[in-house]
Design an enzyme around this catalytic site. Structure first.
Site, PDB file in Angstrom:
ATOM      1  N   GLU A 115       2.818 -35.970 100.911  1.00 65.04           N
ATOM      2  CA  GLU A 115       1.873 -35.941 101.561  1.00 65.04           C
ATOM      3  C   GLU A 115       0.949 -34.852 101.286  1.00 65.04           C
ATOM      4  OE1 GLU A 115       1.942 -32.964 103.718  1.00 65.04           O
ATOM      5  OE2 GLU A 115       3.935 -33.188 102.688  1.00 65.04           O
ATOM      6  N   GLU A 153       3.097 -32.600  99.161  1.00 64.53           N
ATOM      7  CA  GLU A 153       2.786 -33.658  98.010  1.00 64.53           C
ATOM      8  C   GLU A 153       3.740 -34.646  97.429  1.00 64.53           C
ATOM      9  OE1 GLU A 153       0.828 -31.342  94.720  1.00 64.53           O
ATOM     10  OE2 GLU A 153      -0.455 -30.263  96.064  1.00 64.53           O
TER      11      GLU A 153
END
Lengths: 353, 353
Positions: free
Chosen positions: B177, B320
């Site tokens: 994320e 991420e």
């Protein structure tokens, strides 16, 4: 002995200026500073080794060194001694775990006969022959090898690196081994070099039972009492209770360090070889990357003495270089981060407040 | 809500018979039994998920979900809020850490806008648009989102998996994320779901200072006292103190589990999403693989609650999906071991005594 001494003299520590350049570059990239943790440390170490920013990590070479151990007759292994030679054949045919994992990570395997008891695959061109002898002597009774043989084993490792550097080049070297009985030799080497009790550094290896583990400890204690290896003298320790593949791996570390190539260590036995290499040339330590911590109880101590911390936590106890192979993609990734990521400036991303 | 409920009903546990077949196969291969440790466990888990022996692990998909957080105005992050949208552009251009690492391990990245404040890259075809709203509300003042929005976020995640399965297939899904302020939301979710004090599960995220960390803790404590989320009701927790990307990741886990696809978790925030998914469908737990343990203090607790153990020890704190990306080669390796290694019989290697 001249080869080894000259190689050791050529080893110097990390280049601090190159490391700073790598760190500066990492700090410009679109991520919070230091947020890639040990991946960033790997990139910085690699720069210090190369004396410049690493551009790629293409030529990954795994050296898998095989040798037999006279001490195997004492019943210290779960497997019969002929397995060493059988596994060398398996390596050459590509069916062993190290072959599979090397393919998986894009590395090539260099299989080396450092002294398997029964000479194997006489016709194979893919086998590197550096046989010191047909296995070591049983170190419960006599020194595992002579001092000249110990020097010869280390020199063979140095030569293996030089040969591969000339042939295809090496971006990173990984070391692993195969040898029935070699956790017994490695435990003896580690106990001798660190002054630790054999019981604290001896485990069940490839899976010897409780009685076998006890035999292993007694064999090592007896051998150390009998031969009294000098902890300050790596060749004394290697010759009295070591193995040809352990000497060879120590030589690979020295040869790689002298050529400024990083070395990824596999498990406990490779760690014992690293202790020998660092006793001969303490600066070799800077070139080491610990892939994983195996289940062998002595491995934690070895990694502590080397001042390294393992990258993977996978409960491996196979050897061959398998753990080192699994860590190679991390080194690859660290180099790519350094080269391929956008900076805050080029990507138009706001920096930290 | 029907989508989510139906998906949860389709999730069942691991296939024990397939796991046994995988274990039997592993035990025939030329290595001591169990000596590849957690690599073998991965292969067995994968077989249990697929209900058959995995043949390859080619289609590696990393879902990177981005969203903004109203709570960012409370000064809980080291970065300004516009970084979320800027980083989405960076993902689309291929310059972020996750792009580099995905290329390094042969995975593709699916970038998803779950609710970035300023709509980004209006013309990009490569951005998956699943915007629930232009960021969550500041949960210090009011619930982060409505209950229907929470359900919508999870349903969006389920749909993302279905879309990719139809497009190119998924062998393994990884989740990560991007969202300024989202460690605050994740800490609140974890504290609420586990009944732990916020101080014990809150860290400095991407690098907030000591005063910022204290603010974070106070914000979370105040919000939990104000909204009193019901720990037994995942949607209540998600709507009151969660985030759109957290809901989306929970949905991906449920969608993947329903389609019998393993899911590699990235860091702490993905872990919070996994706790939500497992509250909705406890059997989803069997499909999870923890890539690494981040430096966020709450991550250890999350992994403990999920009953998983991380594969890598790299001190990451980027998000991420970077940690998950780095673990993908291990899954690949486990499948290759199962398929490509020689057996004792075919290689002519003697078994253990």
């Amino acid at each position: 002995m001249r080869t080894v001494e000259e190689t050791c003299r050529r080893i110097s520590g990390l280049d601090r200026a190159a490391m700073q350049r790598a760190q500066d570059r990492l700090d410009m990239l679109t991520k919070p500073r230091g947020s890639l943790g040990r991946l960033e440390e790997l990139a910085v170490q690699f720069a210090g080794i190369l004396k410049s920013l690493p551009r790629e990590c293409k030529e990954k070479v795994i050296f898998t060194l095989a040798a037999d151990h006279g001490v195997a007759v004492e019943g210290v292994s779960a497997y019969p001694q002929e397995v060493t030679g059988q596994m060398v054949l398996n390596f050459l045919r590509g069916g062993a775990a190290i072959n599979v994992l090397a393919r998986s990570v894009g590395a090539r395997v260099v299989v080396v006969d450092m002294g398997v008891k029964a000479a194997v695959a006489p016709k194979s061109r893919r086998l590197c022959r550096r046989r010191i002898a047909a296995g070591t002597a049983n170190f419960l009774q006599q020194p595992a090898m002579s001092r000249p043989q110990a020097v010869q084993a280390v020199a063979a490792g140095i030569d293996l690196v030089q040969t591969e550097v000339q042939r295809q080049g090496i971006s990173v070297a990984a070391i692993g081994e195969m040898g029935i009985g070699n956790t017994t030799a490695a435990s003896a080497v580690v106990a001798a070099l660190t002054g630790t009790s054999p019981a604290a550094v001896t485990g069940s290896g490839t899976g010897v039972d409780k009685a076998g583990l006890q035999r292993k400890c007694v064999v090592i204690e007896t051998a150390l009492a009998r031969h009294a290896p000098d902890a300050r003298d790596a060749f004394d320790v290697l010759s009295k209770v070591g193995g040809f593949e352990i000497g060879g791996m120590a030589g690979i570390i020295l040869g790689a360090a002298a050529s400024r190539i990083p070395v990824v260590l596999d498990g406990f036995i490779a760690g014992a070889a690293a202790l020998i290499a660092c006793r001969l040339a303490p600066a070799a330590r800077d070139f080491l990357i610990a892939a994983h911590c195996s289940v062998e109880p002595g491995h934690v101590l070895v990694l502590e003495k080397l001042g390294t911390r393992p990258l993977l936590d996978l409960q491996l106890r196979l050897g061959e270089g398998t753990g080192a192979a699994l860590a190679l993609p991390l080194l690859d990734a660290s180099v790519r981060i350094l080269n391929e990521m956008a900076s805050f400036h080029t990507a138009g991303v706001s920096p930290a407040k």
